[in-house]
Design an enzyme around this catalytic site. Structure first.
Site, PDB file in Angstrom:
ATOM      1  N   ARG A   8      49.936  59.177  48.000  1.00  7.10           N
ATOM      2  CA  ARG A   8      50.053  58.506  46.705  1.00  7.10           C
ATOM      3  C   ARG A   8      48.853  58.808  45.806  1.00  7.10           C
ATOM      4  O   ARG A   8      48.988  58.818  44.585  1.00  7.10           O
ATOM      5  CB  ARG A   8      50.222  56.999  46.927  1.00  7.10           C
ATOM      6  N   ASP A  57      56.017  52.590  62.227  1.00  6.22           N
ATOM      7  CA  ASP A  57      55.561  53.883  62.772  1.00  6.22           C
ATOM      8  C   ASP A  57      54.865  53.736  64.128  1.00  6.22           C
ATOM      9  O   ASP A  57      54.484  54.736  64.738  1.00  6.22           O
ATOM     10  CB  ASP A  57      54.601  54.557  61.786  1.00  6.22           C
ATOM     11  N   LYS A  82      63.640  58.860  62.109  1.00  2.61           N
ATOM     12  CA  LYS A  82      62.256  59.254  61.773  1.00  2.61           C
ATOM     13  C   LYS A  82      62.086  60.753  62.057  1.00  2.61           C
ATOM     14  O   LYS A  82      63.068  61.478  62.122  1.00  2.61           O
ATOM     15  CB  LYS A  82      61.269  58.399  62.573  1.00  2.61           C
TER      16      LYS A  82
END
Ligand code: S3P
Length: 440
Positions: free
Chosen positions: A32, A321, A348
């Site tokens: 990001r 995760d 995933k």
């Protein structure tokens, strides 16, 4: 590449994890920082950037779209923002490698740029579901085309305008939420996303850090299109998802006492700590502080006797995760651990339910996969050979399992550890894991 799939970890049994380490920068925040820094007016300076293949794929994509980016050097990156409409069409398709975050967030960010371009990825990324992003983008007026199977490559075509939508996420996904919000920066009016459960909120936090107004009302997040981003400095904390392997490793290995420094402690990411504590782990949080809008702390973890639990479903998105590592903790715990409500694990980087169940069974553990989770009976871990299926987190989780195994563990197809944790072998070795990397 052939040589990549031949990379293996050979981990000798036993040992403990001790000392002080800082794991690499947060992958989600690193992605990001490049995206928003590129669209900002002015120069954004990033430190602690993850120099892994995934975040470097994002960096390469923005360079290919004309953004001048210096570095990374020792985690430092300088981004010369081109402003909200300054990106140029790349000469070639943007290859995003293994990175789902790059592809799904870029699909939104690029949908309203008026550019014609193609996003591609490796075999794993090309098998992952993309309709979850193309569908809401189509509602906004975008033309982002996937294959008939709803997968990459994604072809983004120019459109006149996007319009804001009020979108209820069908799955708890930060990537889909972020995709729609980033498209919303280029849409007329207001774009809102409602999430069924809290998911990582780095996009919202970082937009605010760049001076962009984001409104949150309960589980609904809204922004208005047309605003500008102002460059800022970003200090990326260590990735709690990378710290997770060490939290599990030190918890299961007798004699361990390990300090993990400067770990990101965003409350939408701390499920692994909550779950391990419910299992009896000894994790001490200290030196809590805030760095650029993200909470950070040091974590001390010592060996403890773990016991099985039914993992609360509200923790699933907060630890999404970390389940490969948590399954290893469950294998070393006394009694039964049950995970439900985690069907997302099947889409995933690999099918993490099947890949982990297969590997744990190969090591002698009673691990029964279910459609949305797993039932694991804690027991004695034996040595053996397992396949990571090219999934970085599966590879690192099985490496930690060797701390409690009675024989060596050989893990196939480990090159993709470089996507999120390039220095894993060295750092884990320094902490006390007996690991050797063999490159075909
Ligand atoms: C991420 C969101 C999660 C996570 C992924 C990174 C992000 O994916 O699994 O590793 O940076 O937004 P989903 O949104 O598919 O749950």
């Amino acid at each position: 590449m052939l040589s990549d799939s031949l990379t293996e970890f050979h981990v000798s049994p036993g040992g403990s994890l001790c000392g002080r380490i800082r794991v690499p920068g947060d992958k989600s925040i690193s992605h990001r920082s490049i995206m928003l820094g590129s669209l900002a007016d002015g120069v954004t300076r990033v430190s602690g950037f993850l120099q892994g293949e995934d975040s470097l794929a994002t960096l390469g994509a923005f360079r290919a779209m004309g953004v001048e980016i210096e570095g990374p050097h020792d985690g430092r990156v300088v981004i010369h923002g081109v402003g909200r409409k300054g990106l140029k069409a790349p000469a070639q398709p943007l290859d995003l490698g293994n990175s789902g975050t790059s592809m799904r967030l870029l699909a939104g960010l690029l949908a309203g740029q008026g550019l014609d371009l193609v996003l591609t990825g490796d075999a794993s990324l090309s098998g992952r579901p993309m309709r979850r992003v193309t569908a809401p983008l189509a509602q906004m007026g975008a033309r982002v085309e996937a294959t008939d199977a709803g997968t990459a490559p994604l072809h983004i075509r120019p459109v006149e305008a996007l319009h804001g939508i009020d979108f209820a996420l069908p799955v708890a996904s930060a990537q889909v939420k972020s995709c729609v919000l980033l498209a919303g920066l280029y849409a007329d009016g207001e774009t809102c996303v409602t999430e069924p459960a809290p998911t990582r909120d780095h996009t919202e936090r970082m937009l605010q850090g760049f001076g962009y107004e984001v409104r949150r009302e309960g589980n609904r997040i809204c922004l208005r299109g047309g605003g500008r981003l102002r460059a800022c400095d970003i200090d990326v904390p260590a990735d709690i998802s990378s710290a997770a392997f060490f939290l599990v490793g030190a918890s299961i290995a007798p004699g361990s006492d390990l300090l993990l420094e400067h770990v990101g402690m965003n409350p939408t990411r701390d499920g692994v700590i909550n779950i391990l504590r419910l299992m009896g782990a000894d994790i001490e949080v200290s030196n809590e502080r805030s760095m650029g809008g993200e909470p950070v702390a040091d974590l001390r973890v010592r060996h403890a006797a773990l016991h099985g639990i039914h993992i609360p479903e509200d923790q699933v998105p907060l630890a999404i995760d970390e389940f490969p590592a948590l399954f290893v903790a469950a294998a070393c715990a006394e009694g039964e651990t049950v995970l439900t409500g985690a069907e997302e694990l099947r889409v995933k980087e690999s099918d993490r339910i099947q890949a982990m169940a297969d590997g744990l069974q190969a090591l002698g553990i009673d691990a029964r996969p279910t459609p949305d989770g797993m039932i694991i009976q804690g027991g004695a871990l034996h040595g053996g050979e397992v396949d990571s299926h090219g999934d970085h987190r599966i590879a690192m989780s099985f490496a930690m399992a060797a701390l409690r195994a009675d024989g060596g563990i050989r893990i196939r197809d480990c090159a993709n550890v470089n996507t999120s944790f390039p220095d894993f072998g060295r750092l884990a070795g320094e902490a006390g894991l007996h690991i050797v990397t063999e490159n075909g």
